[in-house]
Design an enzyme around this catalytic site. Structure first.
Site, PDB file in Angstrom:
ATOM      1  N   ASP A  80      49.934  -8.036  41.822  1.00  0.00           N
ATOM      2  CA  ASP A  80      50.731  -7.551  40.909  1.00  0.00           C
ATOM      3  C   ASP A  80      52.081  -7.655  41.866  1.00  0.00           C
ATOM      4  O   ASP A  80      53.211  -7.606  41.226  1.00  0.00           O
ATOM      5  CB  ASP A  80      50.664  -6.185  40.430  1.00  0.00           C
ATOM      6  CG  ASP A  80      50.787  -5.042  41.627  1.00  0.00           C
ATOM      7  OD1 ASP A  80      51.782  -4.338  41.693  1.00  0.00           O
ATOM      8  OD2 ASP A  80      49.940  -5.131  42.494  1.00  0.00           O
ATOM      9  N   ASP A 117      44.079  -7.926  45.142  1.00  0.00           N
ATOM     10  CA  ASP A 117      44.791  -6.693  45.446  1.00  0.00           C
ATOM     11  C   ASP A 117      44.373  -5.327  44.790  1.00  0.00           C
ATOM     12  O   ASP A 117      43.424  -5.454  43.724  1.00  0.00           O
ATOM     13  CB  ASP A 117      46.276  -6.811  45.115  1.00  0.00           C
ATOM     14  CG  ASP A 117      46.987  -5.584  45.309  1.00  0.00           C
ATOM     15  OD1 ASP A 117      47.160  -5.047  46.581  1.00  0.00           O
ATOM     16  OD2 ASP A 117      47.651  -5.262  44.179  1.00  0.00           O
ATOM     17  N   ASP A 126      46.272  -1.774  44.580  1.00  0.00           N
ATOM     18  CA  ASP A 126      47.082  -0.739  44.155  1.00  0.00           C
ATOM     19  C   ASP A 126      47.954  -1.443  43.173  1.00  0.00           C
ATOM     20  O   ASP A 126      48.856  -2.359  43.590  1.00  0.00           O
ATOM     21  CB  ASP A 126      48.055   0.004  45.093  1.00  0.00           C
ATOM     22  CG  ASP A 126      48.800   1.129  44.412  1.00  0.00           C
ATOM     23  OD1 ASP A 126      48.803   1.392  43.271  1.00  0.00           O
ATOM     24  OD2 ASP A 126      49.515   1.774  45.153  1.00  0.00           O
TER      25      ASP A 126
END
Length: 258
Positions: A206, A10, A12
């Site tokens: 996240d 991922d 961001d």
């Protein structure tokens, strides 16, 4: 600890937050590169091109090539190409989505579309949404790059593509096919790009509700880091947990070498 043959990473909250690199991001990518382990940066961001995202990563000290970036726009274009080559598409979205669709051979049209495709569009208008509704009502397939209802910005949480998509869905009564995380479509396409089996790949992110659930739905092991949106505390009572939980990517690399 299992050694994986490929990674889906991922952006961001995992590689950067806004205009700053996340601590450990460059170390982690250098680690994979040094081991010659293939990886893809996997993002729901449909507005930017591969080249733009790679440039941002490099500017932040995270070494990246454009072909190591796989966006929800590219996954959408590939998904439609499997249904129909050179499809006629009415598109709502920004540069990244337009480029992905045309690069994959699709034709952008204003009417008589085979598919309506929507991604985030910060110049959205009633006219754009109205035309999309008319095309869906006439039978065009309805595809959305992702279902994110809100996106984090420096100003706070702002409407995401899922919120825009809902206008068309509510008006027409037609549910879209969502491509981006947490749906398995983007994961299946990314695994094809890596040319690896799901058992041999680790999804790193996240956000429990996008990155981690995407891995779970696709049968891919997951690593959740606490450097972005979700915290370990808020998911402690969830029935389904990430395969691994680490405070940051430094911790993962350190334990990998033990």
């Amino acid at each position: 600890m299992k050694h994986y043959q490929g990674y889906l990473v991922d952006l961001d909250g995992t590689m950067y937050k806004g205009e700053a690199a996340v601590d450990g991001a460059s170390h982690f990518i250098d680690h994979l590169t040094g081991l010659q382990v293939p990886f893809l940066f996997l993002t729901n961001n449909s507005s930017r091109t591969q080249e733009q995202i790679a440039a941002k990563l490099n500017n932040l000290g995270v070494k990246a090539r454009s072909d190591q970036v796989y966006t929800s726009s590219l996954a959408t274009a590939d998904f439609i190409r499997e249904k129909k080559r050179h499809a006629r598409i009415y598109v709502i979205g920004e540069e990244g989505l337009h480029k992905a669709l045309t690069d994959r051979g699709h034709v952008l049209v204003e009417e008589d579309a085979d598919f309506v495709v929507i991604g985030i569009d910060r110049e959205i208008s009633y006219a754009k949404l109205a035309q999309a509704c008319l095309e869906v009502r006439k039978g065009a397939g309805f595809v959305s790059t992702n279902s994110d209802t809100a996106i984090p910005t420096d100003k706070g949480m702002l409407p995401g593509n899922g919120a825009l998509t809902s206008v068309i869905a509510v008006s027409t009564g037609v549910e879209p096919i969502f491509v981006g995380k947490p749906e398995p479509v983007i994961m299946e396409r990314a695994l094809k790009e890596l040319n690896l089996r799901k058992e041999d790949v680790l999804m790193v992110g996240d956000n429990y509700h996008t990155d981690i659930l995407a891995g779970m739905k696709a049968g891919v092991d997951t690593l959740m880091v606490e450097t972005g949106l979700s915290s370990f505390h808020e998911i402690e009572n969830h029935a389904h947990q990430p395969t691994y939980k680490k405070l940051n990517l430094h911790e993962w690399v350190t334990e990998y070498h033990r």
